[in-house]
Design an enzyme around this catalytic site. Sequence first.
Site, PDB file in Angstrom:
ATOM      1  N   HIS A  20       0.758  -1.280   0.013  1.00 44.18           N
ATOM      2  CA  HIS A  20      -0.206  -0.029   0.031  1.00 44.18           C
ATOM      3  C   HIS A  20       0.968   1.288  -0.060  1.00 44.18           C
ATOM      4  CE1 HIS A  20      -2.876  -2.753   2.396  1.00 44.18           C
ATOM      5  NE2 HIS A  20      -3.290  -2.672   1.367  1.00 44.18           N
ATOM      6  N   LYS A  44     -17.090  -7.852   6.321  1.00 47.59           N
ATOM      7  CA  LYS A  44     -15.590  -8.393   6.605  1.00 47.59           C
ATOM      8  C   LYS A  44     -15.247  -8.365   7.942  1.00 47.59           C
ATOM      9  CE  LYS A  44     -12.953  -7.504   2.580  1.00 47.59           C
ATOM     10  NZ  LYS A  44     -11.779  -6.652   1.858  1.00 47.59           N
ATOM     11  N   ARG A  93      -1.097  -6.381  -8.092  1.00 49.06           N
ATOM     12  CA  ARG A  93      -0.112  -7.325  -7.882  1.00 49.06           C
ATOM     13  C   ARG A  93       0.168  -8.352  -8.900  1.00 49.06           C
ATOM     14  NH1 ARG A  93      -2.096  -8.313  -2.031  1.00 49.06           N
ATOM     15  NH2 ARG A  93      -3.917  -7.761  -3.061  1.00 49.06           N
ATOM     16  N   SER A 131      -2.052  -8.116   3.031  1.00 48.78           N
ATOM     17  CA  SER A 131      -2.645  -8.020   4.571  1.00 48.78           C
ATOM     18  C   SER A 131      -3.049  -9.134   4.983  1.00 48.78           C
ATOM     19  CB  SER A 131      -3.750  -6.727   4.411  1.00 48.78           C
ATOM     20  OG  SER A 131      -3.594  -5.633   4.026  1.00 48.78           O
TER      21      SER A 131
HETATM   22  P1  ADP Z   1      -9.324  -4.430  -0.162  1.00 49.79           P
HETATM   23  O1  ADP Z   1     -10.082  -4.866   1.038  1.00 49.79           O
HETATM   24  O2  ADP Z   1     -10.402  -3.473  -0.830  1.00 49.79           O
HETATM   25  O3  ADP Z   1      -8.710  -5.570  -1.116  1.00 49.79           O
HETATM   26  P2  ADP Z   1      -6.727  -3.821   0.780  1.00 49.79           P
HETATM   27  O4  ADP Z   1      -6.331  -2.954   1.824  1.00 49.79           O
HETATM   28  O5  ADP Z   1      -6.519  -5.380   0.813  1.00 49.79           O
HETATM   29  O6  ADP Z   1      -8.107  -3.817   0.316  1.00 49.79           O
HETATM   30  O7  ADP Z   1      -6.093  -3.055  -0.542  1.00 49.79           O
HETATM   31  C1  ADP Z   1      -5.992  -1.837  -0.952  1.00 49.79           C
HETATM   32  C2  ADP Z   1      -5.698  -1.680  -2.366  1.00 49.79           C
HETATM   33  O8  ADP Z   1      -3.973  -1.930  -2.386  1.00 49.79           O
HETATM   34  C3  ADP Z   1      -5.993  -2.611  -3.469  1.00 49.79           C
HETATM   35  O9  ADP Z   1      -6.006  -2.104  -4.662  1.00 49.79           O
HETATM   36  C4  ADP Z   1      -4.997  -3.556  -3.557  1.00 49.79           C
HETATM   37  O10 ADP Z   1      -4.846  -4.379  -4.824  1.00 49.79           O
HETATM   38  C5  ADP Z   1      -3.833  -2.872  -3.303  1.00 49.79           C
HETATM   39  N1  ADP Z   1      -2.700  -3.676  -2.609  1.00 49.79           N
HETATM   40  C6  ADP Z   1      -2.642  -4.599  -1.658  1.00 49.79           C
HETATM   41  N2  ADP Z   1      -1.764  -5.087  -1.511  1.00 49.79           N
HETATM   42  C7  ADP Z   1      -0.704  -4.647  -2.516  1.00 49.79           C
HETATM   43  C8  ADP Z   1       0.897  -4.792  -2.796  1.00 49.79           C
HETATM   44  N3  ADP Z   1       1.583  -5.720  -2.342  1.00 49.79           N
HETATM   45  N4  ADP Z   1       1.099  -4.144  -3.879  1.00 49.79           N
HETATM   46  C9  ADP Z   1       0.413  -3.274  -4.673  1.00 49.79           C
HETATM   47  N5  ADP Z   1      -0.935  -3.111  -4.410  1.00 49.79           N
HETATM   48  C10 ADP Z   1      -1.409  -3.690  -3.255  1.00 49.79           C
END
Ligand code: ADP
Length: 154
Positions: A20, A44, A93, A131
């Site tokens: 992020h 969630k 990703r 995450s």
């Molecule tokens: P959600 O619950 O909407 O999936 P996340 O908190 O998991 O939210 O992720 C928010 C954003 O960050 C999403 O666009 C996700 O694809 C991106 N994201 C998560 N991990 C990574 C990473 N390692 N590299 C790039 N983008 C990421």
Amino acid sequence: MPMNKIAVFPGSFDPVTLGHYNIVKRAAVLFDKIIVAIGTNPDKKHLFTIEQRLLFLQQSFAEIDNVMVDTYDGLTIDYCKKVDAKYILRGLRNNSDFDFEKSIAQMNQDIEPEIETVFLVCPPHLTAISSSIVRDIYKNGGHIQQFIPPFVNI
Ligand code: ADP
């Protein structure tokens, strides 16, 4: 038309990771303002509370002047309208991120054609970071420091 290019980076951020952080830092030079916004999704199950997740985001982005953090209920599109953001920022990703994100972006396009979804592809060394895996490591007593931004105090 708003003068400023405002982007919303929506997500659960349970917790914020280096993935992020990378996306937001790179986007901060493309937009006038980025709002990293935690969507409160009642379906969630979260490990960290909204207050904790907000604090971790504040700690992550304190030194980047044009990044704000916030929480919202309801549709991301409605939140964007509320804060006058014309862009939704998402990170990619791999193919499964792309397939999932594409559908959301296309449906959002139908709902609100004036709001564009912008994708940044993460660098190869961050592809594996999610995450959900960070949560698993944390729950099982492992060290997560290397996967989260340096200033986050979990
Ligand atoms: P959600 O619950 O909407 O999936 P996340 O908190 O998991 O939210 O992720 C928010 C954003 O960050 C999403 O666009 C996700 O694809 C991106 N994201 C998560 N991990 C990574 C990473 N390692 N590299 C790039 N983008 C990421």
